[in-house]
Motif scaffolding. Structure first.
Motif, PDB file in Angstrom:
ATOM      1  N   PHE A 216       0.784  -1.221   0.000  1.00  0.00           N
ATOM      2  CA  PHE A 216       0.000   0.000   0.000  1.00  0.00           C
ATOM      3  C   PHE A 216       0.819   1.275   0.000  1.00  0.00           C
ATOM      4  N   SER A 217       2.133   1.151   0.241  1.00  0.00           N
ATOM      5  CA  SER A 217       2.889   2.361   0.593  1.00  0.00           C
ATOM      6  C   SER A 217       2.761   3.496  -0.434  1.00  0.00           C
ATOM      7  N   ILE A 218       2.862   3.165  -1.731  1.00  0.00           N
ATOM      8  CA  ILE A 218       2.784   4.232  -2.743  1.00  0.00           C
ATOM      9  C   ILE A 218       1.384   4.824  -2.780  1.00  0.00           C
ATOM     10  N   PHE A 219       0.407   3.917  -2.757  1.00  0.00           N
ATOM     11  CA  PHE A 219      -0.974   4.365  -2.793  1.00  0.00           C
ATOM     12  C   PHE A 219      -1.302   5.240  -1.587  1.00  0.00           C
ATOM     13  N   LEU A 220      -0.829   4.800  -0.409  1.00  0.00           N
ATOM     14  CA  LEU A 220      -1.163   5.522   0.813  1.00  0.00           C
ATOM     15  C   LEU A 220      -0.677   6.959   0.806  1.00  0.00           C
ATOM     16  N   SER A 221       0.578   7.152   0.343  1.00  0.00           N
ATOM     17  CA  SER A 221       1.071   8.530   0.378  1.00  0.00           C
ATOM     18  C   SER A 221       0.287   9.391  -0.610  1.00  0.00           C
ATOM     19  N   GLY A 222      -0.116   8.782  -1.740  1.00  0.00           N
ATOM     20  CA  GLY A 222      -0.906   9.522  -2.708  1.00  0.00           C
ATOM     21  C   GLY A 222      -2.283   9.871  -2.193  1.00  0.00           C
ATOM     22  N   VAL A 223      -2.887   8.908  -1.513  1.00  0.00           N
ATOM     23  CA  VAL A 223      -4.258   9.122  -1.052  1.00  0.00           C
ATOM     24  C   VAL A 223      -4.288  10.116   0.111  1.00  0.00           C
ATOM     25  N   GLU A 224      -3.214  10.120   0.894  1.00  0.00           N
ATOM     26  CA  GLU A 224      -3.145  11.102   1.980  1.00  0.00           C
ATOM     27  C   GLU A 224      -3.043  12.510   1.409  1.00  0.00           C
ATOM     28  N   GLU A 225      -2.301  12.593   0.292  1.00  0.00           N
ATOM     29  CA  GLU A 225      -2.126  13.904  -0.331  1.00  0.00           C
ATOM     30  C   GLU A 225      -3.413  14.383  -0.988  1.00  0.00           C
ATOM     31  N   SER A 226      -4.097  13.435  -1.672  1.00  0.00           N
ATOM     32  CA  SER A 226      -5.329  13.852  -2.345  1.00  0.00           C
ATOM     33  C   SER A 226      -6.538  13.811  -1.417  1.00  0.00           C
ATOM     34  N   ARG A 227      -6.350  13.351  -0.210  1.00  0.00           N
ATOM     35  CA  ARG A 227      -7.384  13.323   0.828  1.00  0.00           C
ATOM     36  C   ARG A 227      -8.662  12.642   0.356  1.00  0.00           C
ATOM     37  N   ASP A 228      -8.459  11.579  -0.425  1.00  0.00           N
ATOM     38  CA  ASP A 228      -9.620  10.892  -0.952  1.00  0.00           C
ATOM     39  C   ASP A 228      -9.991   9.720  -0.045  1.00  0.00           C
ATOM     40  N   LEU A 229     -10.765  10.019   0.968  1.00  0.00           N
ATOM     41  CA  LEU A 229     -11.154   9.030   1.968  1.00  0.00           C
ATOM     42  C   LEU A 229     -11.953   7.872   1.357  1.00  0.00           C
ATOM     43  N   PRO A 230     -12.983   8.181   0.546  1.00  0.00           N
ATOM     44  CA  PRO A 230     -13.736   7.070  -0.048  1.00  0.00           C
ATOM     45  C   PRO A 230     -12.869   6.170  -0.920  1.00  0.00           C
ATOM     46  N   LEU A 231     -11.923   6.753  -1.658  1.00  0.00           N
ATOM     47  CA  LEU A 231     -11.042   5.946  -2.508  1.00  0.00           C
ATOM     48  C   LEU A 231     -10.214   4.985  -1.656  1.00  0.00           C
ATOM     49  N   PHE A 232      -9.709   5.486  -0.543  1.00  0.00           N
ATOM     50  CA  PHE A 232      -8.920   4.643   0.352  1.00  0.00           C
ATOM     51  C   PHE A 232      -9.731   3.417   0.772  1.00  0.00           C
ATOM     52  N   PHE A 233     -10.967   3.647   1.156  1.00  0.00           N
ATOM     53  CA  PHE A 233     -11.766   2.527   1.640  1.00  0.00           C
ATOM     54  C   PHE A 233     -12.201   1.587   0.518  1.00  0.00           C
ATOM     55  N   ARG A 234     -12.455   2.147  -0.670  1.00  0.00           N
ATOM     56  CA  ARG A 234     -12.789   1.274  -1.804  1.00  0.00           C
ATOM     57  C   ARG A 234     -11.604   0.352  -2.118  1.00  0.00           C
ATOM     58  N   THR A 235     -10.408   0.945  -2.133  1.00  0.00           N
ATOM     59  CA  THR A 235      -9.209   0.168  -2.451  1.00  0.00           C
ATOM     60  C   THR A 235      -8.926  -0.883  -1.378  1.00  0.00           C
ATOM     61  N   LEU A 236      -9.093  -0.469  -0.129  1.00  0.00           N
ATOM     62  CA  LEU A 236      -8.867  -1.381   0.991  1.00  0.00           C
ATOM     63  C   LEU A 236      -9.764  -2.606   0.863  1.00  0.00           C
ATOM     64  N   ARG A 237     -11.013  -2.341   0.526  1.00  0.00           N
ATOM     65  CA  ARG A 237     -11.987  -3.423   0.420  1.00  0.00           C
ATOM     66  C   ARG A 237     -11.667  -4.331  -0.772  1.00  0.00           C
ATOM     67  N   THR A 238     -11.339  -3.720  -1.917  1.00  0.00           N
ATOM     68  CA  THR A 238     -11.014  -4.543  -3.088  1.00  0.00           C
ATOM     69  C   THR A 238      -9.784  -5.389  -2.802  1.00  0.00           C
ATOM     70  N   PHE A 239      -8.787  -4.783  -2.160  1.00  0.00           N
ATOM     71  CA  PHE A 239      -7.577  -5.504  -1.808  1.00  0.00           C
ATOM     72  C   PHE A 239      -7.911  -6.710  -0.929  1.00  0.00           C
ATOM     73  N   SER A 240      -8.747  -6.453   0.054  1.00  0.00           N
ATOM     74  CA  SER A 240      -9.108  -7.518   0.972  1.00  0.00           C
ATOM     75  C   SER A 240      -9.894  -8.616   0.255  1.00  0.00           C
ATOM     76  N   ASP A 241     -10.753  -8.223  -0.694  1.00  0.00           N
ATOM     77  CA  ASP A 241     -11.489  -9.224  -1.485  1.00  0.00           C
ATOM     78  C   ASP A 241     -10.537 -10.077  -2.302  1.00  0.00           C
ATOM     79  N   ARG A 242      -9.534  -9.427  -2.918  1.00  0.00           N
ATOM     80  CA  ARG A 242      -8.564 -10.184  -3.735  1.00  0.00           C
ATOM     81  C   ARG A 242      -7.732 -11.119  -2.859  1.00  0.00           C
TER      82      ARG A 242
END
Lengths: 283, 300
Positions: B156-182
């Motif tokens: 997650f490291s690259i994604f996390l720093s990007g999402v923190e910068e863009s402050r996209d909370l819903p995107l973080f959770f969508r990705t987290l969930r998809t990751f967990s599903d995979r």
């Protein structure tokens, strides 16, 4: 009095007037004290009320933090008056907060309708920390999964999507939908930001789906106009899949445009333009 | 008369002083009330009634009715939360809200949400500002900070720093969930093969393992590994990637210097394109175990 008798009726009248006046003054003074006393009383009542409220809030807070699991356990045996009500209130407040949190993280707000035969779903969209439009779906669950009403933009193939969805696998469907809607609002928001932030860039063309964007930029040399065509073929993303430059005159500095292309493919367009400006690719 | 008026004046002054101090006290209490984390925002419906009952503003209310109303409300909310959790695939354990600034036009809150998505434990902290304008209000997230506690955090490291910068909370959770599903897909597949071919397949480590080992019992020095990673791009796209790795003794390689073993990974990828992931894996396993097609190990 003597003067009054000497001055006759008029004098008597004026005497009565002064007496009246002093009497009224005294009365006014009394009135003022009454008023002030009433105010003091009202303030005392307000103060007591606030103290009770504050105390209740503090007790509620204590129960609440125990529920959250970060309060001291010894506070639990609070068998004081109305402790049961406090417990119930803290529980309700906690549940409401968690529901609110689900909403904030962009969760799907689901409400069951018609004795569990239908569902109302709200999808939130957000871009760069700003909550944008919400979209709604009304679904029939039985006898067959069907969308009865919605306000999803028509270019998302909802019905063909629903056919491949089963009642138990609503989430992949909603994930897909949410991804598309977020990408769409993201592109829309980027277009808005380009118009707001880049006065020197002219938006020549865009469509409702925001899948094509044609910008007129100018290079620093002789202010030559260059068309920048962004193609968003993948509708589930808010970044372009293709970038093209068109110029009437001689082909521009190839290396520089290749760099610009990469920037535009990697960053949201309003930010890419800022970077391109700072690199001196455009004015 | 003179005397009385002086007395009155004194009394008025004393009262005025008393009012002033009372006003200051009331203001202080009001400020404390506002500072309290639980603000009146929470109290709607029955909870508001309960608050008024507790503050003795409603002596006529019967306690028993109030308690049963609150129990009912709590049950309804619990049902809602259950449904929301199931729909979102994300379990929220706690939220703390602290109001930093509050006026009729804008509200700034510091919010901390903790929870987990299967075994990915997260803690998200952000500032939420709400500005009301005429008929609409704008909500904006600033200063977002994510803490992720799991084995997979490097994915997650690259994604996390990007999402923190863009402050996209819903995107973080969508990705987290998809990751967990995979991840779920992967562990299900590993488990399936382990059950079907118990003597060949082993999955080292826990169910979150990225590696599945193939080892024929009669040729212990010869091993194949499926390395199944799940990558998260900077944009938040989740994509699984499987590599087939080999461990073959040097002596054996000297005897068979032909291509197939060396290009195992490439060969597997073309098989994967033709048959799909699971069928491709299965045919490799069958090849290693020397099982005929359509027969599981137990039948063979």
């Amino acid at each position: 009095m003597e003067r009054a008798s000497t001055k006759g009726v008029l004098g008597h009248l004026s005497l009565l007037e002064t007496q009246m006046r002093s009497c009224r003054g005294k009365h006014q003074q009394l009135n003022r004290t009454e008023q002030l006393k009433a105010k003091v009383e009202a303030l005392c009542v307000q103060k007591e009320q606030l103290k009770v409220e504050l105390h209740t809030l503090q007790r509620l807070q204590k129960v609440r933090s125990t529920l959250d699991g970060n309060g001291a356990d010894d506070e639990m045996d609070d068998d004081s008056e109305n402790a049961d009500i406090l417990q119930l209130m803290a529980k309700c407040a906690r549940l409401k907060d968690l529901l609110h949190a689900h909403h904030l993280i962009g969760g799907y707000d689901v409400v069951k309708t018609r004795q569990d035969k239908g569902l109302c779903i709200t999808l939130t969209t957000a871009y760069e920390g700003i909550y944008l439009d919400t979209y709604h779906l009304e679904m029939d669950l039985s006898p067959k999964l069907r969308i009865s009403r919605h306000d999803i933009p028509p270019f998302i193939p909802l019905n063909s999507l629903v056919e491949t969805t089963t009642q138990t696998a609503l989430r992949p469907f909603l994930d897909f939908l949410s991804q598309h809607l977020n990408a769409f609002t993201g592109r829309k928001q980027q277009l808005k930001l380009v118009k707001e932030q880049h006065k020197s860039v002219e938006v020549m063309e865009s469509n409702v789906l925001c899948s094509v964007l044609v910008l007129l930029v100018r290079v620093p040399e002789r202010k030559l106009p260059v068309l920048c065509i962004l193609d968003y073929t993948d509708h589930s993303r808010s970044l372009p899949t293709g970038v093209k430059f068109e110029c009437d005159d001689e082909p521009p500095n190839f290396e520089q445009w290749k760099k610009s292309c990469r920037i535009l493919l990697e960053r949201p367009v309003h930010k890419a333009l800022i970077t391109m400006k700072s690199l001196g690719c455009i004015v | 008369m003179e005397k009385m008026s002086v007395e009155n004046k004194e009394q008025v002054e004393a009262l005025e002083a008393q009012i002033e101090s009372l006003q200051a006290e009331v203001e202080e209490l009001q400020r404390q009330k506002q500072d309290n984390q639980l603000d009146w925002f929470h109290f709607k419906g029955h909870t508001r009634e309960a608050m008024m009952f507790l503050c003795k503003q409603r002596p006529e209310q019967r306690k028993q009715t109030l308690v049963s109303k609150l129990i009912e409300e709590g049950e309804e909310l619990e049902e809602d939360l259950k449904q929301q959790t199931q729909m979102n695939g994300i379990v929220l354990n706690g939220i703390t809200t602290k109001t930093l600034q509050s006026s009729s036009r804008n509200l700034i809150q510091q919010i901390c949400i903790s929870g987990h998505c299967s075994d990915l434990v997260f803690n998200v902290e952000f500032k939420l500002s709400e500005v009301k304008e005429a008929d609409r209000s704008e909500r904006r997230i600033t200063e977002m900070n994510v803490v992720l506690d799991s084995f997979e955090k490097q994915n997650f490291s690259i994604f996390l720093s990007g999402v923190e910068e863009s402050r996209d909370l819903p995107l973080f959770f969508r990705t987290l969930r998809t990751f967990s599903d995979r991840c779920g897909d992967r562990s299900r597949a590993f488990l399936h093969f382990k059950d079907k071919f118990p003597s060949l397949v082993s999955v080292p480590g826990c169910c979150r393992s990225e590696v599945m080992t193939l080892n024929h019992p009669q040729i212990p020095s010869f091993m194949l590994f499926f390395h199944w990673t799940i990558n998260v791009s900077a944009e938040g796209a989740v994509s699984p990637h499987i590599d087939l790795l080999t461990k073959i003794p040097k002596e054996a390689l000297k005897l068979f210097p032909s291509q197939p073993v060396g290009g195992a990974s490439e060969a597997f990828h073309s098989l994967q394109r033709i048959l799909g992931t699971e069928a491709a894996m299965e045919s490799i396993i069958r090849a290693v175990g020397l099982f005929p097609d359509n027969q599981s190990e137990c039948e063979a």
